[in-house]
Design a protein around this motif. Structure first.
Motif, PDB file in Angstrom:
ATOM      1  N   MET A  11       0.828  -1.210   0.000  1.00 51.10           N
ATOM      2  CA  MET A  11       0.000   0.000   0.000  1.00 51.10           C
ATOM      3  C   MET A  11       0.860   1.258   0.000  1.00 51.10           C
ATOM      4  N   LEU A  12       1.909   1.255   0.814  1.00 52.36           N
ATOM      5  CA  LEU A  12       2.800   2.422   0.854  1.00 52.36           C
ATOM      6  C   LEU A  12       3.465   2.650  -0.502  1.00 52.36           C
ATOM      7  N   SER A  13       3.800   1.565  -1.186  1.00 49.33           N
ATOM      8  CA  SER A  13       4.484   1.701  -2.470  1.00 49.33           C
ATOM      9  C   SER A  13       3.613   2.383  -3.513  1.00 49.33           C
ATOM     10  N   THR A  14       2.287   2.323  -3.354  1.00 48.10           N
ATOM     11  CA  THR A  14       1.401   2.910  -4.353  1.00 48.10           C
ATOM     12  C   THR A  14       1.494   4.428  -4.382  1.00 48.10           C
ATOM     13  N   VAL A  15       1.862   5.046  -3.267  1.00 50.01           N
ATOM     14  CA  VAL A  15       1.943   6.509  -3.229  1.00 50.01           C
ATOM     15  C   VAL A  15       3.392   6.997  -3.212  1.00 50.01           C
ATOM     16  N   ALA A  16       4.339   6.084  -3.425  1.00 50.54           N
ATOM     17  CA  ALA A  16       5.735   6.497  -3.530  1.00 50.54           C
ATOM     18  C   ALA A  16       5.930   7.247  -4.843  1.00 50.54           C
ATOM     19  N   GLY A  17       6.724   8.305  -4.796  1.00 54.29           N
ATOM     20  CA  GLY A  17       6.995   9.078  -6.000  1.00 54.29           C
ATOM     21  C   GLY A  17       5.883  10.019  -6.414  1.00 54.29           C
ATOM     22  N   THR A  18       4.898  10.229  -5.547  1.00 54.98           N
ATOM     23  CA  THR A  18       3.791  11.130  -5.883  1.00 54.98           C
ATOM     24  C   THR A  18       4.049  12.573  -5.458  1.00 54.98           C
ATOM     25  N   GLY A  19       5.113  12.792  -4.686  1.00 50.73           N
ATOM     26  CA  GLY A  19       5.380  14.126  -4.169  1.00 50.73           C
ATOM     27  C   GLY A  19       4.905  14.320  -2.745  1.00 50.73           C
ATOM     28  N   LEU A  20       4.180  13.331  -2.202  1.00 51.22           N
ATOM     29  CA  LEU A  20       3.778  13.429  -0.807  1.00 51.22           C
ATOM     30  C   LEU A  20       5.003  13.272   0.093  1.00 51.22           C
ATOM     31  N   THR A  21       4.968  13.914   1.241  1.00 53.26           N
ATOM     32  CA  THR A  21       6.041  13.729   2.209  1.00 53.26           C
ATOM     33  C   THR A  21       5.918  12.334   2.813  1.00 53.26           C
ATOM     34  N   PRO A  22       6.987  11.809   3.416  1.00 48.47           N
ATOM     35  CA  PRO A  22       6.881  10.494   4.053  1.00 48.47           C
ATOM     36  C   PRO A  22       5.730  10.411   5.050  1.00 48.47           C
ATOM     37  N   ALA A  23       5.554  11.450   5.862  1.00 48.10           N
ATOM     38  CA  ALA A  23       4.458  11.433   6.842  1.00 48.10           C
ATOM     39  C   ALA A  23       3.101  11.436   6.148  1.00 48.10           C
ATOM     40  N   GLU A  24       2.967  12.153   5.035  1.00 50.00           N
ATOM     41  CA  GLU A  24       1.704  12.196   4.300  1.00 50.00           C
ATOM     42  C   GLU A  24       1.419  10.857   3.624  1.00 50.00           C
ATOM     43  N   MET A  25       2.458  10.185   3.140  1.00 53.57           N
ATOM     44  CA  MET A  25       2.261   8.849   2.560  1.00 53.57           C
ATOM     45  C   MET A  25       1.685   7.900   3.597  1.00 53.57           C
ATOM     46  N   ILE A  26       2.265   7.899   4.791  1.00 54.92           N
ATOM     47  CA  ILE A  26       1.798   7.019   5.869  1.00 54.92           C
ATOM     48  C   ILE A  26       0.369   7.384   6.267  1.00 54.92           C
ATOM     49  N   ALA A  27       0.087   8.694   6.355  1.00 57.39           N
ATOM     50  CA  ALA A  27      -1.253   9.143   6.754  1.00 57.39           C
ATOM     51  C   ALA A  27      -2.300   8.773   5.707  1.00 57.39           C
TER      52      ALA A  27
END
Length: 277
Positions: free
Chosen positions: A132-148
């Motif tokens: 699930m985390l990998s799906t939003v990798a490289g989108t420009g979200l910060t690490p904390a925003e990816m987790i959230a």
């Protein structure tokens, strides 16, 4: 009183890959899943699992310390073999993960009944979370925003699945379907005409063909995440200026960042460096 749980023992049970620990423990877990699928998490007990296997309850405790550890093992067992996210782009892939979780909870409604924040995850649960985390990798979200973002989608799936699990539990315990129960509430409906907005929506057919809660909610969640990703990309575009002409530089979603807005500016910068050498 809640059962005392040793989290370190839970890690050993969930992550032990050594020989000899698997067969008997695997049989116990599979039997426990069958009990929970039929009776819900509330109907799960070490005694019922032992009876299904044809053993005494005490024999189970040689392999599993207690019910809490067993539930963690059950959760990880049913999450084995979930496919990789499908689709092109972050949204399709994150939606794929959400649907996998929804379908899994449709087969095993008791998953949504596992409450609390101190359940040790096993390798299959961690693999699903990592996907699930990998799906939003490289989108420009910060690490904390990816987790959230991933946590928000996961909690939504659990919340919707919990409604279904609670409904099924009520129907099992009462013998009355949800539709029959609400259809018998005439004394309540007779008192609702004093509420104008509710009455108007009722009269206009708003309750005749309701939106699917899961489909509607998931789409709105993904819309919100998409707005955030777009905002982050706009911020990056504004912050990155061409080193030659000062125009905004559009950055790729992945790979090496760009310093120039065009090939012409890159060549100009090369000539400037060469002439100054």
């Amino acid at each position: 009183m809640s059962e005392a749980v040793d989290p370190d023992r839970g890690v050993e049970l969930l992550w032990d890959e050594g020989p000899g620990a698997g067969l008997s423990l695997g049989r116990i877990v599979r039997a426990a899943v069958e009990v929970a699928d039929t009776e819900g998490l509330a109907g799960l007990s070490m005694r019922k699992v032992a009876e299904r296997l044809g053993f005494t309850t005490m024999s189970l405790y040689r392999h599993v310390p207690g019910r809490a550890h067993l539930v963690d093992l059950m959760r990880d067992a049913v999450m084995a073999g979930l496919p990789a996210p499908e689709g092109e782009g972050w949204r399709a892939r994150l939606e794929s993960c959400a649907r996998q979780g929804w379908e899994l909870r449709s087969r095993h409604p008791w998953l949504a009944e596992i409450r609390g924040s101190r359940h040790v995850p096993g390798p299959n649960a961690v693999a699903y979370y990592d996907a699930m985390l990998s799906t939003v990798a490289g989108t420009g979200l910060t690490p904390a925003e990816m987790i959230a973002a991933v946590g928000l989608v996961g909690r939504f799936v659990d919340a919707e699945a919990l409604v279904l699990a609670e409904t099924a539990h009520a129907e099992r315990s009462s013998g009355v379907s949800e539709e029959e129960w609400w259809g018998s509430r005439d004394t309540l409906f007779a008192r609702l005409d004093r509420y104008p907005t509710l009455t108007r929506l009722w009269e206009e057919g708003g309750y005749d063909h309701p939106e699917d809660p899961f489909e509607f909610g998931l789409a709105r969640l993904l819309d919100g995440i998409e707005l955030l990703i777009t905002a982050r990309r706009d911020e990056r575009r504004d912050e990155t200026r061409c080193q030659v002409c000062g125009e905004p530089v559009e950055q790729p979603e992945s790979g090496r960042p760009r310093a120039y807005c065009s090939r012409a500016c890159r060549q100009r910068a090369y000539r400037q460096r060469k002439s100054g050498a």
